[in-house]
Design a protein around this motif. Structure first.
Motif, PDB file in Angstrom:
ATOM      1  N   GLY A  20     -29.752  23.207 -63.966  1.00 46.12           N
ATOM      2  CA  GLY A  20     -29.850  22.023 -63.250  1.00 46.12           C
ATOM      3  C   GLY A  20     -30.478  20.841 -64.380  1.00 46.12           C
ATOM      4  N   PHE A  21     -31.524  19.895 -63.937  1.00 44.95           N
ATOM      5  CA  PHE A  21     -31.853  18.911 -64.397  1.00 44.95           C
ATOM      6  C   PHE A  21     -33.317  19.601 -65.460  1.00 44.95           C
ATOM      7  CE2 PHE A  21     -30.763  15.324 -61.658  1.00 44.95           C
ATOM      8  CZ  PHE A  21     -30.171  14.756 -62.816  1.00 44.95           C
ATOM      9  N   GLY A  22     -33.616  20.833 -65.159  1.00 45.34           N
ATOM     10  CA  GLY A  22     -35.053  21.443 -65.675  1.00 45.34           C
ATOM     11  C   GLY A  22     -36.108  20.253 -65.559  1.00 45.34           C
ATOM     12  N   ARG A  23     -36.619  20.009 -66.714  1.00 39.94           N
ATOM     13  CA  ARG A  23     -37.755  18.957 -66.440  1.00 39.94           C
ATOM     14  C   ARG A  23     -37.469  17.688 -66.980  1.00 39.94           C
ATOM     15  NH1 ARG A  23     -39.379  21.323 -71.617  1.00 39.94           N
ATOM     16  NH2 ARG A  23     -39.567  19.722 -73.131  1.00 39.94           N
ATOM     17  N   MET A  24     -36.017  17.196 -66.906  1.00 38.72           N
ATOM     18  CA  MET A  24     -35.716  15.875 -67.189  1.00 38.72           C
ATOM     19  C   MET A  24     -36.275  14.727 -66.388  1.00 38.72           C
ATOM     20  SD  MET A  24     -31.743  15.980 -68.150  1.00 38.72           S
ATOM     21  CE  MET A  24     -30.843  17.279 -69.003  1.00 38.72           C
ATOM     22  N   ILE A  25     -36.188  14.944 -65.194  1.00 32.16           N
ATOM     23  CA  ILE A  25     -36.807  13.795 -64.246  1.00 32.16           C
ATOM     24  C   ILE A  25     -38.131  13.482 -64.701  1.00 32.16           C
ATOM     25  CG2 ILE A  25     -37.130  13.018 -61.771  1.00 32.16           C
ATOM     26  CD1 ILE A  25     -34.168  13.407 -62.637  1.00 32.16           C
ATOM     27  N   GLU A  26     -38.874  14.527 -64.627  1.00 27.56           N
ATOM     28  CA  GLU A  26     -40.282  14.247 -65.008  1.00 27.56           C
ATOM     29  C   GLU A  26     -40.372  13.680 -66.472  1.00 27.56           C
ATOM     30  OE1 GLU A  26     -39.224  17.193 -64.150  1.00 27.56           O
ATOM     31  OE2 GLU A  26     -40.369  17.975 -62.427  1.00 27.56           O
ATOM     32  N   ASP A  27     -39.723  13.919 -67.302  1.00 27.03           N
ATOM     33  CA  ASP A  27     -39.590  13.471 -68.631  1.00 27.03           C
ATOM     34  C   ASP A  27     -38.974  11.970 -68.648  1.00 27.03           C
ATOM     35  OD1 ASP A  27     -40.416  15.793 -69.799  1.00 27.03           O
ATOM     36  OD2 ASP A  27     -38.487  16.508 -70.602  1.00 27.03           O
ATOM     37  N   TYR A  28     -38.091  11.453 -67.796  1.00 27.06           N
ATOM     38  CA  TYR A  28     -37.662  10.231 -67.659  1.00 27.06           C
ATOM     39  C   TYR A  28     -38.765   9.338 -67.307  1.00 27.06           C
ATOM     40  CZ  TYR A  28     -32.695  10.726 -68.480  1.00 27.06           C
ATOM     41  OH  TYR A  28     -31.233  11.029 -68.928  1.00 27.06           O
ATOM     42  N   LYS A  29     -39.467   9.845 -66.002  1.00 31.07           N
ATOM     43  CA  LYS A  29     -40.644   9.244 -65.356  1.00 31.07           C
ATOM     44  C   LYS A  29     -41.572   8.946 -66.592  1.00 31.07           C
ATOM     45  CE  LYS A  29     -39.688  10.700 -60.768  1.00 31.07           C
ATOM     46  NZ  LYS A  29     -40.069  11.569 -59.707  1.00 31.07           N
ATOM     47  N   SER A  38     -39.746   1.335 -65.117  1.00 33.00           N
ATOM     48  CA  SER A  38     -38.348   1.370 -64.396  1.00 33.00           C
ATOM     49  C   SER A  38     -38.431   2.278 -63.007  1.00 33.00           C
ATOM     50  CB  SER A  38     -37.491   2.379 -65.361  1.00 33.00           C
ATOM     51  OG  SER A  38     -37.235   1.718 -66.461  1.00 33.00           O
ATOM     52  N   ILE A  39     -37.371   2.221 -62.360  1.00 31.42           N
ATOM     53  CA  ILE A  39     -37.311   2.946 -61.271  1.00 31.42           C
ATOM     54  C   ILE A  39     -36.425   3.989 -61.363  1.00 31.42           C
ATOM     55  CG2 ILE A  39     -36.578   2.716 -58.609  1.00 31.42           C
ATOM     56  CD1 ILE A  39     -36.817  -0.576 -59.225  1.00 31.42           C
ATOM     57  N   ILE A  40     -36.804   5.281 -61.531  1.00 32.56           N
ATOM     58  CA  ILE A  40     -36.177   6.667 -61.570  1.00 32.56           C
ATOM     59  C   ILE A  40     -35.525   7.134 -60.173  1.00 32.56           C
ATOM     60  CG2 ILE A  40     -36.181   8.848 -62.745  1.00 32.56           C
ATOM     61  CD1 ILE A  40     -36.505   6.419 -64.737  1.00 32.56           C
ATOM     62  N   LYS A  41     -34.408   7.097 -60.264  1.00 33.76           N
ATOM     63  CA  LYS A  41     -33.487   7.670 -59.013  1.00 33.76           C
ATOM     64  C   LYS A  41     -33.597   9.098 -59.077  1.00 33.76           C
ATOM     65  CE  LYS A  41     -32.663   5.172 -56.015  1.00 33.76           C
ATOM     66  NZ  LYS A  41     -33.691   4.591 -55.271  1.00 33.76           N
ATOM     67  N   ASP A  42     -33.207   9.911 -58.222  1.00 35.61           N
ATOM     68  CA  ASP A  42     -33.120  11.508 -58.130  1.00 35.61           C
ATOM     69  C   ASP A  42     -31.909  11.902 -59.048  1.00 35.61           C
ATOM     70  OD1 ASP A  42     -35.001  11.819 -56.516  1.00 35.61           O
ATOM     71  OD2 ASP A  42     -33.512  11.937 -54.746  1.00 35.61           O
ATOM     72  N   GLY A  43     -30.765  11.225 -59.201  1.00 36.32           N
ATOM     73  CA  GLY A  43     -29.732  11.551 -60.135  1.00 36.32           C
ATOM     74  C   GLY A  43     -28.861  12.765 -59.626  1.00 36.32           C
ATOM     75  N   ILE A  44     -28.121  13.160 -60.702  1.00 33.41           N
ATOM     76  CA  ILE A  44     -27.069  14.069 -60.351  1.00 33.41           C
ATOM     77  C   ILE A  44     -27.050  15.166 -61.531  1.00 33.41           C
ATOM     78  CG2 ILE A  44     -25.033  12.805 -60.655  1.00 33.41           C
ATOM     79  CD1 ILE A  44     -23.654  14.638 -58.463  1.00 33.41           C
ATOM     80  N   ALA A  45     -27.104  16.517 -61.232  1.00 29.81           N
ATOM     81  CA  ALA A  45     -27.130  17.365 -62.391  1.00 29.81           C
ATOM     82  C   ALA A  45     -25.472  18.354 -61.829  1.00 29.81           C
ATOM     83  CB  ALA A  45     -28.249  18.229 -62.425  1.00 29.81           C
ATOM     84  N   LEU A  46     -24.605  18.403 -62.716  1.00 32.87           N
ATOM     85  CA  LEU A  46     -23.495  19.263 -62.491  1.00 32.87           C
ATOM     86  C   LEU A  46     -23.010  20.195 -63.528  1.00 32.87           C
ATOM     87  CD1 LEU A  46     -21.263  16.241 -61.100  1.00 32.87           C
ATOM     88  CD2 LEU A  46     -22.371  18.157 -60.042  1.00 32.87           C
ATOM     89  N   LYS A  47     -22.567  21.411 -63.366  1.00 33.65           N
ATOM     90  CA  LYS A  47     -21.991  22.127 -64.216  1.00 33.65           C
ATOM     91  C   LYS A  47     -20.740  21.432 -64.810  1.00 33.65           C
ATOM     92  CE  LYS A  47     -23.925  26.641 -62.321  1.00 33.65           C
ATOM     93  NZ  LYS A  47     -23.422  27.791 -62.093  1.00 33.65           N
ATOM     94  N   GLY A  48     -20.296  21.977 -65.843  1.00 30.97           N
ATOM     95  CA  GLY A  48     -19.012  21.811 -66.567  1.00 30.97           C
ATOM     96  C   GLY A  48     -17.874  21.709 -65.851  1.00 30.97           C
TER      97      GLY A  48
END
Length: 153
Positions: free
Chosen positions: A113-122, A128-138
């Motif tokens: 998934g995102f791992g810790r990406m969302i925290e790193d974006y924040k 900025s306003i960080i939205k939830d986003g989408i994590a997809l497999k290939g």
């Protein structure tokens, strides 16, 4: 106004997702290109990336770090590398002024998934306003992405 779809892709999987997002949203694509590409050998590339992530290194970009003028919504995408975004994305986040922008993260992954990406974006995009986003497999489907975008934009 059309969104900006910024991405880094190692193998082409994240590029395909970025292109699909741009197609569905009528967005403008911006690929992040580091000055020194990662090794063609996946195992060697992972070693290079691990060292860069551990050091917090921001590789110089030869493309993608241009200023953002009018776009209010910026999709930012990366493969999930060691539970965070690829170092070229960190270079982008630290180079380009994203103040007041709505950031929608997206990533491709093999199961993490995102791992810790969302925290790193924040952490990197405090104005900025960080939205939830989408994590997809290939192997995601275009319809799956379209449904998510239709429901979340």
């Amino acid at each position: 106004m059309s969104p900006l779809v910024v991405y880094y892709s190692y193998s082409g999987t994240t590029r395909r997702l970025a292109e699909d997002i741009a197609l569905i949203t009528d967005g403008n694509l911006r690929e992040l290109k580091p000055q020194k590409p990662y090794s063609f050998s996946y195992n060697t590339a992972i070693k290079e990336v691990r060292e860069e992530i551990e050091r917090g290194y921001c590789p110089p970009l030869i493309r993608g770090a241009e200023a953002i003028e009018n776009e209010e919504v910026v999709f930012v995408g990366s493969p999930n590398w060691l539970k965070t975004f690829a170092p070229p994305v960190l270079s982008f986040l630290r180079t380009v002024d994203l103040s007041g922008k709505k950031i929608i993260p997206f990533c491709t992954h093999g199961g993490g998934g995102f791992g810790r990406m969302i925290e790193d974006y924040k952490k990197e995009c405090t104005n900025s306003i960080i939205k939830d986003g989408i994590a997809l497999k290939g192997d995601y489907s275009f319809d799956e992405l379209k449904i998510w975008l239709d429901n979340n934009l």
